[in-house]
Design a protein around this motif. Structure first.
Motif, short mmCIF file in Angstrom:
data_model
loop_
_atom_site.label_atom_id
_atom_site.label_comp_id
_atom_site.label_asym_id
_atom_site.label_seq_id
_atom_site.Cartn_x
_atom_site.Cartn_y
_atom_site.Cartn_z
N ASN A 270 0.90 -1.29 0.12
CA ASN A 270 0.06 0.05 0.08
C ASN A 270 0.71 1.11 0.01
OD1 ASN A 270 -2.61 -1.26 -0.02
ND2 ASN A 270 -2.42 -1.47 2.25
N SER B 227 -3.08 -4.28 5.72
CA SER B 227 -3.73 -3.06 6.04
C SER B 227 -4.68 -2.87 4.64
CB SER B 227 -2.90 -2.10 6.36
OG SER B 227 -1.87 -2.30 7.11
N ALA C 98 -6.12 -0.48 1.87
CA ALA C 98 -5.59 0.82 1.12
C ALA C 98 -6.60 2.11 1.51
CB ALA C 98 -5.66 0.57 -0.26
N LYS C 99 -7.76 1.65 1.62
CA LYS C 99 -8.93 2.81 2.12
C LYS C 99 -9.60 1.93 3.30
CE LYS C 99 -9.82 4.86 -2.32
NZ LYS C 99 -10.91 4.60 -3.45
N PRO C 100 -9.84 2.90 4.22
CA PRO C 100 -10.70 2.50 5.72
C PRO C 100 -11.87 1.60 5.14
CG PRO C 100 -10.08 4.67 5.61
CD PRO C 100 -9.83 4.34 4.10
N THR D 13 -15.82 0.24 6.08
CA THR D 13 -16.80 0.52 7.10
C THR D 13 -17.92 -0.48 7.16
OG1 THR D 13 -17.86 2.03 5.34
CG2 THR D 13 -16.28 3.01 7.03
N GLU E 96 -17.33 -5.60 2.67
CA GLU E 96 -15.80 -5.28 2.60
C GLU E 96 -15.04 -6.20 3.51
OE1 GLU E 96 -15.14 -0.97 0.68
OE2 GLU E 96 -16.17 -0.95 2.59
N SER F 126 -7.53 2.28 12.94
CA SER F 126 -6.05 2.82 12.78
C SER F 126 -5.38 2.89 14.14
CB SER F 126 -5.98 4.15 12.16
OG SER F 126 -4.68 4.68 12.40
N GLU G 143 -13.90 2.88 11.17
CA GLU G 143 -13.28 2.91 9.83
C GLU G 143 -12.23 1.95 10.23
OE1 GLU G 143 -11.52 6.70 8.69
OE2 GLU G 143 -13.80 7.35 8.24
N LYS H 117 -9.01 -0.71 9.41
CA LYS H 117 -7.67 -0.37 8.75
C LYS H 117 -7.08 -1.47 8.69
CE LYS H 117 -5.47 2.46 7.32
NZ LYS H 117 -5.45 3.13 5.95
N VAL I 123 -11.78 -4.13 -2.52
CA VAL I 123 -11.24 -3.69 -1.34
C VAL I 123 -9.80 -4.73 -0.99
CG1 VAL I 123 -12.36 -6.02 -0.10
CG2 VAL I 123 -11.68 -3.86 1.47
N ARG J 75 -2.47 -0.69 -3.06
CA ARG J 75 -2.12 0.61 -3.72
C ARG J 75 -0.60 0.34 -4.00
NH1 ARG J 75 -3.87 4.71 -0.27
NH2 ARG J 75 -2.06 4.33 1.00
#
Length: 425
Positions: free
Chosen positions: A40, A255, A257-259, A261, A265, A298, A342, A344, A401, A405
Motif C-alpha cells: 500500500n 492493511s 488501502a482505504k478504510p 466501513t 468489505e 487505525s 473505519e 484499517k 477491497v 495501492r
DNA sequence: TCTGGGGTCCTAGGACCC
DNA sequence: TCTGGGGTCCTAGGACCC
C-alpha cells in the motif's frame, strides 16, 4: 572431522537488497538514492546507501518525507516481491556452489558453515564467492566470518561499516578492537529495548558485553541475551539450521488501502486472508487446530473512534480446507463487527499446526472428507496453472477491497513473460 | 489524507489441582 | 490476630529477528 576449535561460520548478507534488485534491470538508478515502500505504499522498508546517507529511516511513513524526496530527487518504488524472491533464489544458488552447508536465514541473508574449506584461506574463498554472486546476479553482498553465528554477524556488520574491508571481514585472533568498534545495539539479538537497558548499566559496546558475568546477564535480561553474550566469546549456542523446523503458526493479514466501513468489505477481506492461509497450509501439507480472526481501526489516529476485535476457535477436526476456514472465520467475525468504525486492518491467524492428515472426528463423515480433499486438489491445480485467484469462493468477493495501492512497482522482470526486460537496438 | 507483513522464543502471572 | 505449599498448564504480552 571438524572440532569446535576450528569450526567457522560465515554470514553473507546482500547490501540494501531490495534497492539493489531495483537497480539490476535499471542501471541508471546506480548511485542515485532509492527507497522501496511497504504494501500500500505506506512506509519505507528498504533504502539504497545514498538514501541512508540523506537520512531516510527504516519504517518511516513516506508521507512524512515528501519534501526530502523532492529535494534530493529520490527514486521511490513500490515493493516488488516477485522480483526480490527470484533474485534471492539466484543469490542462494550461487552461494551453495561454495559450500553445501547453507542456512537461508532470510530473503537476503545466509549462514554458511565453512567446514569443507578447512585448510584454505577463508577470507580468500569468501572474496571469490562475493565476486561470483556480483558477477552472476548483479547483487553486491558483504560477508562476515567468525567462530559462531553471532560473531559472523558482527564481522559482517563491521565489513559493511568499514569500506577498507572491501565487503569481507573475519574476526581476528584478538577480537577486542573489533568488539569495541560495534555498539551494543548493533549486536544480533540485542534490540532497541535491551540496548537502552544495557547502556543504562554502562554497557555500550560488544566488548563491554563480553566482560559481563553471564549469570548476571541472564538474571537482568533473559537466557537469550546470555546466549548471545556467550556466542560473542566464541561458544556455540546457535547452530546451523539447514532443514527448517516445521512452522508453528501462520498469519495472513494486511492493511486496507482505504478504510473499510461495511460488513461486505470486511467479510471479503477476511475470506481472502482465510483463502490465502488455507492455500499455504495445503502447500506445506499442514492442518490447523486453532483459528483466530482479528480486525481493528487505525493504531495511529486517536481522533476517530477506535475498535479492536479478535476471537479464537478450535477447529475440530484440524483442517486445511478453504471453505471450512472461511466459514468459521466469518462466523467468528460477524458478531464482532460494529457499524460506525473505519477499519484499517484485518487478518486470519492459524495456530497449533500439525503435519499431514487431519484426525477424523465422530461427526465427520469419510465421504465428506474425501470430497473436500478432491475439491481442494482441483482448486489448487487450477490456480497453480492458470494464476492465483482464477477460481475462488464467492465469499472473497469481486470488489476491490483487497487491491493494494502500488503506484510505483517496477516490472516483474524475471518471473513474468510479459514483463521481460526489452533491449532496443 | 497517507504509518508492512510476516515469524520465534521467553517470562510472568493466573487458574487449577492435590 | 492467625488464613499452606507446591506443582503444572495456559495465556498474554513483550522482547527479538527479517
Amino acid at each position: 572431522m571438524v572440532d569446535a576449535q576450528t569450526r567457522m561460520y560465515a554470514l553473507a548478507d546482500c547490501n540494501n537488497f531490495y534497492a539493489s534488485c531495483e537497480r539490476i534491470f535499471e542501471p541508471h538508478l546506480a548511485r542515485k538514492p532509492v527507497v522501496v515502500l511497504s504494501n500500500n505504499d505506506g512506509c519505507i522498508i528498504a533504502r539504497s546507501q545514498e538514501a541512508k546517507d540523506i537520512g531516510f529511516k527504516m519504517g518511516e511513513p513516506i508521507f512524512k518525507c515528501r519534501d526530502l524526496v523532492k529535494q534530493n530527487n529520490v527514486i521511490v518504488r513500490s515493493s516488488n516481491f516477485s522480483l526480490y524472491g527470484d533474485m534471492s533464489r539466484r543469490v542462494m544458488q550461487t552461494i551453495r556452489l561454495f559450500s553445501p552447508d547453507v542456512e537461508v536465514y532470510s530473503i537476503d541473508e545466509a549462514f554458511i558453515k565453512l567446514d569443507g574449506l578447512v585448510g584454505r584461506d577463508f577470507e580468500q574463498e569468501m572474496r571469490r564467492m562475493r565476486a561470483a554472486v556480483l558477477q552472476w546476479t548483479g547483487i553486491p553482498i558483504s560477508i562476515g566470518i567468525g567462530k559462531t553465528k553471532t560473531l559472523a554477524k558482527l564481522a559482517n556488520h563491521y565489513a559493511k561499516k568499514t569500506p577498507e574491508m572491501e565487503g569481507v571481514a573475519k574476526i581476528p585472533q584478538n577480537p577486542d578492537e573489533m568488539l569495541r568498534a560495534v555498539e551494543v545495539g548493533d549486536i544480533w539479538g540485542i534490540g532497541r529495548q535491551w540496548s537502552k537497558k544495557f547502556r543504562n548499566i554502562g554497557v555500550h559496546t560488544a566488548f563491554d558485553l563480553v566482560q559481563m558475568e553471564p549469570a548476571v546477564i541472564q538474571q537482568t535480561f533473559n537466557i537469550v541475551a546470555m546466549k548471545t553474550a556467550m556466542e560473542l566469546r566464541g561458544c556455540t549456542y546457535f547452530r546451523l539450521e539447514q532443514s527448517p523446523e516445521q512452522r508453528k503458526t501462520l498469519l495472513r493479514s494486511r492493511s486496507f488501502a482505504k478504510p473499510v466501513t461495511t460488513w461486505q468489505e470486511l467479510s471479503e477481506a477476511i475470506a481472502s486472508h482465510a483463502t490465502r492461509a488455507a492455500e499455504k497450509l495445503r502447500n506445506e501439507e499442514l492442518v490447523a487446530s486453532v483459528l483466530k480472526v482479528f480486525f481493528h481501526t487505525s493504531l495511529f489516529n486517536h481522533q476517530k473512534p477506535r475498535h479492536s476485535a479478535h476471537a479464537t476457535i478450535e477447529l475440530i477436526p484440524p483442517t486445511n480446507t478453504t471453505h471450512t476456514i472461511i466459514k468459521e472465520a466469518l462466523h467468528l467475525a460477524e458478531p464482532m463487527w460494529k457499524v460506525g468504525f473505519e477499519y484499517k486492518r484485518a487478518g486470519v491467524y492459524l495456530l497449533e499446526l500439525s503435519k499431514g492428515q487431519a484426525q477424523t472426528s465422530l461427526f465427520d463423515s469419510p465421504e465428506r472428507k474425501k470430497l473436500d480433499k478432491q475439491m481442494m486438489s482441483v482448486l489448487d491445480a487450477v490456480n497453480t496453472s492458470m494464476g492465483a485467484g482464477t477460481m475462488h469462493f464467492a465469499a472473497t468477493g469481486f470488489t476491490k477491497v483487497m487491491q493494494m495501492r502500488q503506484l510505483q512497482r517496477s516490472p516483474r522482470y524475471t518471473t513474468r513473460w510479459d514483463e521481460l526486460p526489452q533491449v532496443r537496438a
